[in-house]
Motif scaffolding. Structure first.
Motif, short mmCIF file in Angstrom:
data_model
loop_
_atom_site.label_atom_id
_atom_site.label_comp_id
_atom_site.label_asym_id
_atom_site.label_seq_id
_atom_site.Cartn_x
_atom_site.Cartn_y
_atom_site.Cartn_z
N LEU A 8 -3.98 -0.32 -8.05
CA LEU A 8 -3.15 -1.29 -8.77
C LEU A 8 -2.13 -1.94 -7.82
O LEU A 8 -1.91 -3.15 -7.87
N ARG A 9 -1.54 -1.12 -6.97
CA ARG A 9 -0.54 -1.63 -6.02
C ARG A 9 -1.17 -2.60 -5.01
O ARG A 9 -0.66 -3.69 -4.77
N ASP A 10 -2.32 -2.19 -4.45
CA ASP A 10 -2.97 -2.99 -3.41
C ASP A 10 -3.91 -4.06 -3.96
O ASP A 10 -4.44 -4.87 -3.20
N ARG A 11 -4.15 -4.00 -5.27
CA ARG A 11 -5.07 -4.93 -5.95
C ARG A 11 -6.47 -4.91 -5.35
O ARG A 11 -7.14 -5.94 -5.24
N GLU A 12 -6.90 -3.70 -4.97
CA GLU A 12 -8.27 -3.50 -4.50
C GLU A 12 -8.64 -2.04 -4.68
O GLU A 12 -7.77 -1.17 -4.75
N ILE A 13 -9.92 -1.80 -4.77
CA ILE A 13 -10.42 -0.44 -4.90
C ILE A 13 -10.87 -0.02 -3.51
O ILE A 13 -11.99 -0.30 -3.09
N GLY A 14 -9.97 0.64 -2.80
CA GLY A 14 -10.20 0.91 -1.39
C GLY A 14 -10.72 2.28 -1.05
O GLY A 14 -11.08 2.53 0.09
N ASP A 15 -10.75 3.20 -1.99
CA ASP A 15 -11.22 4.54 -1.65
C ASP A 15 -11.96 5.16 -2.83
O ASP A 15 -11.97 4.62 -3.94
N ALA A 16 -12.59 6.31 -2.57
CA ALA A 16 -13.42 6.97 -3.59
C ALA A 16 -12.59 7.43 -4.79
O ALA A 16 -13.06 7.34 -5.92
N ASP A 17 -11.36 7.87 -4.56
CA ASP A 17 -10.54 8.33 -5.68
C ASP A 17 -10.20 7.18 -6.63
O ASP A 17 -10.24 7.34 -7.85
N ALA A 18 -9.89 6.03 -6.07
CA ALA A 18 -9.59 4.86 -6.90
C ALA A 18 -10.83 4.44 -7.70
O ALA A 18 -10.74 4.17 -8.90
N LYS A 19 -11.98 4.39 -7.04
CA LYS A 19 -13.18 3.97 -7.74
C LYS A 19 -13.54 4.98 -8.83
O LYS A 19 -13.91 4.59 -9.94
N LEU A 20 -13.41 6.26 -8.52
CA LEU A 20 -13.71 7.28 -9.53
C LEU A 20 -12.79 7.12 -10.74
O LEU A 20 -13.24 7.21 -11.89
N GLY A 21 -11.53 6.84 -10.50
CA GLY A 21 -10.59 6.62 -11.60
C GLY A 21 -10.99 5.43 -12.45
O GLY A 21 -10.98 5.51 -13.68
#
Length: 174
Positions: free
Chosen positions: A82-95
């Motif tokens: 949300l902060r970076d406005r991109e899905i940059g890692d596996a944890d973010a994508k999993l979420g």
């Protein structure tokens, strides 16, 4: 007169707690058990649904505590995305896959609440659905055994391989 005795509640709670840890329907088994043992529990009444929701809430709280580190990692990934406005890692994508998978389940649950409650309160229909679920799990296990072995962590592999549409479909099937 209590709709569910303390003994019945304890047995249903024990069944819920044990069956939640396995890929079987804890809810389905909670619907079938009273009929199998001859308990006169009116499963179409609101108190039974409230009781089952309370059982699932208790299980969710225990699992939240047990998997606390994983949830914190996933929530941090969501926050970063949300902060970076991109899905940059596996944890973010999993979420985000979890969010996308939750949406159809919530919508279907809200819109089809009454027909589903009537259908799944029937031990006969529930046992049929459990048998079908068992066959699906057996087929999935056969497919899993054919898949090549990997040393990659499960969370990373899921985030890399599972797409948005697959996540939505799993949520709808749930």
């Amino acid at each position: 007169m209590h709709p569910i005795s303390y003994f019945q509640g304890a047995m249903l709670g024990l069944l819920q707690g044990v069956s939640e840890l396995f890929p079987i329907s804890s809810l389905g088994h909670s619907v079938i058990l009273p009929k199998l043992v001859g308990w006169n529990i009116h499963q179409n009444k609101p108190y039974f649904l409230t009781f089952l929701v309370a059982l699932h809430l208790a299980t969710a709280l225990v699992l939240l505590a047990f998997f606390w580190r994983d949830w914190v990692r996933i929530l941090r990934g969501l926050g970063r995305s949300l902060r970076d406005r991109e899905i940059g890692d596996a944890d973010a994508k999993l979420g985000w896959l979890l969010v996308v998978g939750t949406i159809p389940a919530g919508i279907l649950g809200l819109t089809l609440q009454d027909p589903l409650r009537k259908l799944f309160a029937s031990p006969e229909y529930t046992s049929i659905f459990l048998a079908i679920n068992g066959l699906l799990l057996f087929g999935a296990e056969l497919l899993r055994r054919r898949a090549p072995e990997t040393t990659e962590e499960d969370d990373t592999r899921i985030a890399r391989k599972v797409g948005w549409w697959q996540s939505f479909t799993v949520g709808a099937a749930q």
